[in-house]
Design a protein around this motif. Structure first.
Motif, PDB file in Angstrom:
ATOM      1  N   GLY A 108       6.434 -19.793 -14.577  1.00 46.39           N
ATOM      2  CA  GLY A 108       6.543 -19.660 -16.028  1.00 46.39           C
ATOM      3  C   GLY A 108       8.003 -19.500 -16.391  1.00 46.39           C
ATOM      4  N   VAL A 109       8.410 -20.130 -17.479  1.00 48.23           N
ATOM      5  CA  VAL A 109       9.805 -20.091 -17.927  1.00 48.23           C
ATOM      6  C   VAL A 109       9.837 -19.741 -19.406  1.00 48.23           C
ATOM      7  CG1 VAL A 109      11.952 -21.424 -18.205  1.00 48.23           C
ATOM      8  CG2 VAL A 109      10.454 -21.862 -16.242  1.00 48.23           C
ATOM      9  N   CYS A 110      10.795 -18.907 -19.783  1.00 45.96           N
ATOM     10  CA  CYS A 110      11.014 -18.588 -21.193  1.00 45.96           C
ATOM     11  C   CYS A 110      12.481 -18.857 -21.524  1.00 45.96           C
ATOM     12  CB  CYS A 110      10.673 -17.125 -21.472  1.00 45.96           C
ATOM     13  SG  CYS A 110      10.882 -16.664 -23.211  1.00 45.96           S
ATOM     14  N   LEU A 111      12.697 -19.619 -22.589  1.00 44.40           N
ATOM     15  CA  LEU A 111      14.035 -19.839 -23.144  1.00 44.40           C
ATOM     16  C   LEU A 111      14.092 -19.118 -24.480  1.00 44.40           C
ATOM     17  CD1 LEU A 111      14.430 -23.663 -22.436  1.00 44.40           C
ATOM     18  CD2 LEU A 111      15.676 -21.803 -21.304  1.00 44.40           C
ATOM     19  N   LEU A 112      15.049 -18.229 -24.609  1.00 48.93           N
ATOM     20  CA  LEU A 112      15.143 -17.410 -25.813  1.00 48.93           C
ATOM     21  C   LEU A 112      16.546 -17.517 -26.404  1.00 48.93           C
ATOM     22  CD1 LEU A 112      13.751 -15.139 -27.578  1.00 48.93           C
ATOM     23  CD2 LEU A 112      14.859 -13.506 -26.036  1.00 48.93           C
ATOM     24  N   THR A 113      16.603 -17.856 -27.684  1.00 48.89           N
ATOM     25  CA  THR A 113      17.856 -17.803 -28.424  1.00 48.89           C
ATOM     26  C   THR A 113      17.640 -16.825 -29.583  1.00 48.89           C
ATOM     27  OG1 THR A 113      17.350 -19.561 -30.019  1.00 48.89           O
ATOM     28  CG2 THR A 113      18.297 -20.248 -27.895  1.00 48.89           C
ATOM     29  N   GLN A 114      18.655 -16.664 -30.386  1.00 45.80           N
ATOM     30  CA  GLN A 114      18.538 -15.756 -31.530  1.00 45.80           C
ATOM     31  C   GLN A 114      17.482 -16.260 -32.523  1.00 45.80           C
ATOM     32  OE1 GLN A 114      22.322 -15.092 -33.363  1.00 45.80           O
ATOM     33  NE2 GLN A 114      21.718 -13.138 -34.249  1.00 45.80           N
ATOM     34  N   HIS A 115      17.233 -17.578 -32.513  1.00 49.02           N
ATOM     35  CA  HIS A 115      16.358 -18.161 -33.530  1.00 49.02           C
ATOM     36  C   HIS A 115      15.079 -18.788 -32.997  1.00 49.02           C
ATOM     37  CE1 HIS A 115      19.593 -17.409 -36.304  1.00 49.02           C
ATOM     38  NE2 HIS A 115      20.424 -18.094 -35.532  1.00 49.02           N
ATOM     39  N   GLN A 116      14.949 -18.942 -31.689  1.00 48.16           N
ATOM     40  CA  GLN A 116      13.734 -19.571 -31.166  1.00 48.16           C
ATOM     41  C   GLN A 116      13.379 -19.052 -29.774  1.00 48.16           C
ATOM     42  OE1 GLN A 116      14.342 -23.819 -31.168  1.00 48.16           O
ATOM     43  NE2 GLN A 116      16.416 -23.652 -30.386  1.00 48.16           N
ATOM     44  N   LYS A 117      12.097 -19.213 -29.478  1.00 54.93           N
ATOM     45  CA  LYS A 117      11.581 -18.804 -28.173  1.00 54.93           C
ATOM     46  C   LYS A 117      10.607 -19.880 -27.715  1.00 54.93           C
ATOM     47  CE  LYS A 117       9.053 -14.953 -26.031  1.00 54.93           C
ATOM     48  NZ  LYS A 117       8.451 -13.642 -26.305  1.00 54.93           N
ATOM     49  N   VAL A 118      10.851 -20.411 -26.529  1.00 55.69           N
ATOM     50  CA  VAL A 118       9.986 -21.449 -25.971  1.00 55.69           C
ATOM     51  C   VAL A 118       9.517 -20.986 -24.608  1.00 55.69           C
ATOM     52  CG1 VAL A 118       9.875 -23.835 -25.153  1.00 55.69           C
ATOM     53  CG2 VAL A 118      11.184 -23.289 -27.200  1.00 55.69           C
ATOM     54  N   ILE A 119       8.199 -21.065 -24.395  1.00 50.12           N
ATOM     55  CA  ILE A 119       7.603 -20.666 -23.120  1.00 50.12           C
ATOM     56  C   ILE A 119       6.850 -21.864 -22.561  1.00 50.12           C
ATOM     57  CG2 ILE A 119       6.047 -19.052 -21.961  1.00 50.12           C
ATOM     58  CD1 ILE A 119       6.392 -17.270 -24.538  1.00 50.12           C
ATOM     59  N   PHE A 120       7.066 -22.160 -21.289  1.00 49.24           N
ATOM     60  CA  PHE A 120       6.343 -23.260 -20.642  1.00 49.24           C
ATOM     61  C   PHE A 120       6.172 -22.917 -19.160  1.00 49.24           C
ATOM     62  CE2 PHE A 120      10.835 -24.221 -20.432  1.00 49.24           C
ATOM     63  CZ  PHE A 120      11.035 -24.735 -19.156  1.00 49.24           C
ATOM     64  N   SER A 121       5.366 -23.725 -18.495  1.00 49.16           N
ATOM     65  CA  SER A 121       5.167 -23.506 -17.061  1.00 49.16           C
ATOM     66  C   SER A 121       4.974 -24.837 -16.360  1.00 49.16           C
ATOM     67  CB  SER A 121       3.966 -22.586 -16.807  1.00 49.16           C
ATOM     68  OG  SER A 121       2.784 -23.150 -17.328  1.00 49.16           O
ATOM     69  N   ASP A 122       5.081 -24.799 -15.055  1.00 45.35           N
ATOM     70  CA  ASP A 122       4.820 -25.969 -14.229  1.00 45.35           C
ATOM     71  C   ASP A 122       3.997 -25.512 -13.041  1.00 45.35           C
ATOM     72  OD1 ASP A 122       4.889 -28.628 -13.548  1.00 45.35           O
ATOM     73  OD2 ASP A 122       6.902 -28.572 -12.680  1.00 45.35           O
ATOM     74  N   SER A 123       3.173 -26.422 -12.552  1.00 45.16           N
ATOM     75  CA  SER A 123       2.273 -26.091 -11.452  1.00 45.16           C
ATOM     76  C   SER A 123       2.399 -27.129 -10.345  1.00 45.16           C
ATOM     77  CB  SER A 123       0.836 -26.059 -11.978  1.00 45.16           C
ATOM     78  OG  SER A 123      -0.070 -25.870 -10.923  1.00 45.16           O
ATOM     79  N   THR A 124       2.406 -26.660  -9.112  1.00 41.47           N
ATOM     80  CA  THR A 124       2.474 -27.540  -7.941  1.00 41.47           C
ATOM     81  C   THR A 124       1.388 -27.116  -6.962  1.00 41.47           C
ATOM     82  OG1 THR A 124       4.879 -27.691  -8.215  1.00 41.47           O
ATOM     83  CG2 THR A 124       3.969 -28.378  -6.077  1.00 41.47           C
ATOM     84  N   ARG A 125       0.647 -28.091  -6.441  1.00 40.62           N
ATOM     85  CA  ARG A 125      -0.352 -27.797  -5.407  1.00 40.62           C
ATOM     86  C   ARG A 125       0.318 -27.990  -4.051  1.00 40.62           C
ATOM     87  NH1 ARG A 125      -4.996 -25.857  -4.707  1.00 40.62           N
ATOM     88  NH2 ARG A 125      -5.305 -25.685  -6.942  1.00 40.62           N
ATOM     89  N   VAL A 126       0.189 -26.967  -3.192  1.00 40.97           N
ATOM     90  CA  VAL A 126       0.848 -26.940  -1.883  1.00 40.97           C
ATOM     91  C   VAL A 126      -0.229 -26.916  -0.804  1.00 40.97           C
ATOM     92  CG1 VAL A 126       2.425 -25.651  -0.378  1.00 40.97           C
ATOM     93  CG2 VAL A 126       2.789 -25.651  -2.860  1.00 40.97           C
ATOM     94  N   TYR A 127      -0.087 -27.783   0.192  1.00 44.54           N
ATOM     95  CA  TYR A 127      -1.047 -27.880   1.293  1.00 44.54           C
ATOM     96  C   TYR A 127      -0.401 -27.405   2.588  1.00 44.54           C
ATOM     97  CZ  TYR A 127      -3.856 -30.778  -1.825  1.00 44.54           C
ATOM     98  OH  TYR A 127      -4.617 -31.234  -2.885  1.00 44.54           O
ATOM     99  N   PHE A 128      -1.021 -26.413   3.222  1.00 42.50           N
ATOM    100  CA  PHE A 128      -0.565 -25.905   4.515  1.00 42.50           C
ATOM    101  C   PHE A 128      -1.443 -26.447   5.633  1.00 42.50           C
ATOM    102  CE2 PHE A 128       1.993 -22.283   2.828  1.00 42.50           C
ATOM    103  CZ  PHE A 128       3.015 -22.297   3.759  1.00 42.50           C
ATOM    104  N   LYS A 129      -0.838 -26.763   6.766  1.00 42.22           N
ATOM    105  CA  LYS A 129      -1.613 -27.038   7.974  1.00 42.22           C
ATOM    106  C   LYS A 129      -2.232 -25.727   8.446  1.00 42.22           C
ATOM    107  CE  LYS A 129       1.540 -25.889  11.681  1.00 42.22           C
ATOM    108  NZ  LYS A 129       1.696 -26.107  13.085  1.00 42.22           N
ATOM    109  N   ALA A 130      -3.086 -25.782   9.437  1.00 36.58           N
ATOM    110  CA  ALA A 130      -3.608 -24.558  10.054  1.00 36.58           C
ATOM    111  C   ALA A 130      -2.468 -23.933  10.862  1.00 36.58           C
ATOM    112  CB  ALA A 130      -4.794 -24.877  10.945  1.00 36.58           C
ATOM    113  N   LEU A 131      -2.048 -22.747  10.463  1.00 39.92           N
ATOM    114  CA  LEU A 131      -0.948 -22.047  11.137  1.00 39.92           C
ATOM    115  C   LEU A 131      -1.506 -21.171  12.250  1.00 39.92           C
ATOM    116  CD1 LEU A 131       0.857 -20.861   7.886  1.00 39.92           C
ATOM    117  CD2 LEU A 131       1.684 -22.652   9.424  1.00 39.92           C
TER     118      LEU A 131
END
Length: 193
Positions: A108-131
């Motif tokens: 999740g990311v938030c960009l904040l200035t004196q006049h605006q606030k924007v919140i967004f996110s990004d998602s990644t699917r990660v695959y692990f081998k059997a460890l």
């Protein structure tokens, strides 16, 4: 690239500093201790966005002619959120649970200035081998991933030997979705080439 206002990074993460510097952006680091607790009813991206926004709120009164950047990365295995492990045992249990399956990393990311606030996110699917238990033990004892959600860093040894594929942004897993961040800064009129 030029930002129309000075950029403040509210994070001490060396990975976030490196990723921002890699975009060619000048920035200043400001760090405060902020609680990472969140309401229990929130799920996935809601948690990451809430935490990024919550961190930004701690700086809001100080923002004048700057852009504040806050971020929070979480690891989700199904409905479970894997936070930073407190010790070797917790790290081992987390990595054992991620072994041989896939999970979601959300920043999740938030960009904040004196006049605006924007919140967004990004998602990644990660695959692990059997460890193997030996691989998990080696990683924890040599890399001490106690400052990392899910008990691992994709850029470290465990990522190199254990991650078989990704669906989404690699940099998001490192800790900052730089492509989405760049697009938001441009869209907000804060960044010009």
């Amino acid at each position: 690239m030029n930002l129309s206002q000075p950029l403040l990074l509210a994070s001490n993460s060396p990975r976030r500093k490196e990723l921002l510097a890699g975009l060619g952006l000048a920035f200043e680091v400001r760090v405060k201790e902020v609680s990472e607790d969140f309401p229990e009813h929130l799920k996935g991206a809601e948690v990451a966005e809430y935490l990024a926004s919550h961190k930004a709120a701690a700086y809001a009164a100080e923002i004048t002619n700057q852009v504040l950047l806050t971020a929070d990365t979480i690891v989700c295995l199904g409905d479970r959120i894997l936070n930073k492990p407190q010790n070797y045992e917790e790290a081992f249990v987390m990595l054992r649970s991620l072994s041989g399956t896939s999970h979601e990393v959300i920043t999740g990311v938030c960009l904040l200035t004196q006049h605006q606030k924007v919140i967004f996110s990004d998602s990644t699917r990660v695959y692990f081998k059997a460890l193997s238990d030996e691989e998990i033990h080696y990683y924890i004892t040599h890399y001490k991933p106690f400052d990392k959600a899910g008990a691992y860093g994709i850029q470290e040894w465990i990522g190199k030997i254990g991650i078989t594929r990704l669906e989404g942004s690699y940099f998001n897993v490192v800790g900052l979705p730089v492509q989405k961040l760049y697009e938001q800064l441009v869209a907000l009129g804060l960044l010009q080439l």
